[in-house]
Design a protein around this motif. Sequence first.
Motif, PDB file in Angstrom:
ATOM      1  N   THR A 119      -4.794  -0.750  -2.572  1.00 11.69           N
ATOM      2  CA  THR A 119      -5.285   0.133  -1.525  1.00 11.69           C
ATOM      3  C   THR A 119      -5.735  -0.711  -0.344  1.00 11.69           C
TER       4      THR A 119
ATOM      5  N   LYS B 204      -8.156   7.122  -4.598  1.00  9.28           N
ATOM      6  CA  LYS B 204      -6.730   7.348  -4.375  1.00  9.28           C
ATOM      7  C   LYS B 204      -6.371   8.824  -4.457  1.00  9.28           C
TER       8      LYS B 204
ATOM      9  N   LYS C 220       2.770   0.821  -3.645  1.00 11.72           N
ATOM     10  CA  LYS C 220       1.519   1.469  -4.076  1.00 11.72           C
ATOM     11  C   LYS C 220       0.799   0.643  -5.131  1.00 11.72           C
ATOM     12  N   GLN C 221       0.746  -0.668  -4.904  1.00 11.44           N
ATOM     13  CA  GLN C 221       0.095  -1.586  -5.838  1.00 11.44           C
ATOM     14  C   GLN C 221      -1.367  -1.840  -5.490  1.00 11.44           C
TER      15      GLN C 221
ATOM     16  N   ALA D 105       0.360   7.606   4.134  1.00 12.89           N
ATOM     17  CA  ALA D 105       0.399   7.605   2.677  1.00 12.89           C
ATOM     18  C   ALA D 105       1.030   8.876   2.111  1.00 12.89           C
ATOM     19  N   THR D 106       1.051   9.931   2.908  1.00  9.00           N
ATOM     20  CA  THR D 106       1.616  11.197   2.424  1.00  9.00           C
ATOM     21  C   THR D 106       3.025  11.448   2.968  1.00  9.00           C
TER      22      THR D 106
ATOM     23  N   PRO E 106      -4.759   8.642  -0.511  1.00  7.62           N
ATOM     24  CA  PRO E 106      -3.770   7.779  -1.171  1.00  7.62           C
ATOM     25  C   PRO E 106      -3.713   6.370  -0.600  1.00  7.62           C
ATOM     26  N   GLY E 107      -4.071   6.201   0.676  1.00 15.61           N
ATOM     27  CA  GLY E 107      -4.064   4.872   1.270  1.00 15.61           C
ATOM     28  C   GLY E 107      -5.261   4.036   0.856  1.00 15.61           C
TER      29      GLY E 107
ATOM     30  N   VAL F 278       0.828  -1.209   0.000  1.00 16.59           N
ATOM     31  CA  VAL F 278       0.000   0.000   0.000  1.00 16.59           C
ATOM     32  C   VAL F 278       0.862   1.259   0.000  1.00 16.59           C
ATOM     33  N   LEU F 279       1.905   1.295   0.845  1.00 17.97           N
ATOM     34  CA  LEU F 279       2.657   2.536   1.046  1.00 17.97           C
ATOM     35  C   LEU F 279       3.947   2.607   0.240  1.00 17.97           C
TER      36      LEU F 279
END
Length: 415
Positions: free
Chosen positions: A80, A366, A77-78, A157-158, A370-371, A73-74
């Motif tokens: 969520t 997303k 980034k494949q 995520a940021t 983003p997560g 995920v982080l």
Amino acid sequence: MLKRKRYPLRKCLLLAFLAGLLFNIMPCVLPVLPLKAIGFYEVSQHHRSKSIALGFVFSLGLISVFAVLALFVLVLKQITWGELFSKGWFVWSIVGLLIVLSMGLFGEWNFRLPMGVYTIEPRHDTYGGNFFWGALTAILATPCTAPLLPVVLGWAATRPAYLGVPAMLMVGMGMASPYLILSATPELARRFPRSGPWPDLFKQMMGFMLLAAAAYFGGGRLVHGLGFWWIVTAVVAVASLYLVARSVQLTKNALPVAICSAVAVAMLGGVLWWTGRMTGMFMPGGGSAAVEEAWQPYSAQRLADARAQGKTVLVKFTANWCGTCQYIEGTVFRDQTVWDYLKKHDVVALKADFTDTNPEGDTLLKSLNPGGGIPLTAIYAPGSDQPIQIASVYTTQTLLKVLEEASGKTVADAR
């Protein structure tokens, strides 16, 4: 317009730990907790050091799942958060596993299952079995994002991976901590009986709980909308009848039978009430059919068209497998006040459903988070570029307040 809050590292790590603790009371995890209680019966025969070692391995299994999710995920980034439950092969694998495990708990029924079923059940007193149970506990927790998790996930995520990944590992540590503490006190388990008809009945009821979880995940894929709750209700009804019938067989004493009957009534009554609420049976004039018709499937074109017409737009990100999404469905979007407001002020209601894969909805999700954690509700005000976001669990009052802010119309105007 709501602005993204900034959370310092120390505060986010604490929130992550608390989020992990909250995972242990989420409905998705409840089927595993009693099984680990049974496991402590087995562990209690060991010395404290052995018990702690098993608890440590269980914790490693749990945390490893969060580590893998954090990687995909982080870092990569494949996927969520929770995306795997949108894939049929993964859900049906979980359903099959839950059914097999439940069958292992029905060993004292009058009929016998194939012996191979019982050999599949991982042992609670082995290192491999505890690692498995830890991993399964974390996997089942994924659909029930606790109230604090969206904050942690959004922050992680940021941030760079070297900050975000430790935050997600802290969630796993928070979730594992009660098990590790309990493993250090195996003497507590020695006070419970490990054999006899009543402990066997307890195990069988835990088996029914696993079957109810399987019905929840499997039914959510088979039935469109929220009608799948009737499948869960059917399993609970069988469990309730079995509890009463079995208690009558085990004793002639009226008190145990009365207690079991009260538990059975509470179980069945509670799930019937919840299913009725989820399906809109308690709503005046139309129920769930009217509610479902009011939603339009999300598409980027529908969103763009509605905003071009100057309308307020509500986008709800949800899924049948998402436990907290189901709570919002039953409490907020089965409230007639909400629909009176939406209809009166011509608010466009779009639903991005992630029960199955939803590439178009995933793109918007997303961009907002983003997560990719759900539930999430986004309110687009006319003339505003960015929506107001309501993450995780919220109430009718919170939604109406945000809608008033976005549209400039009060709830009183809707009456």
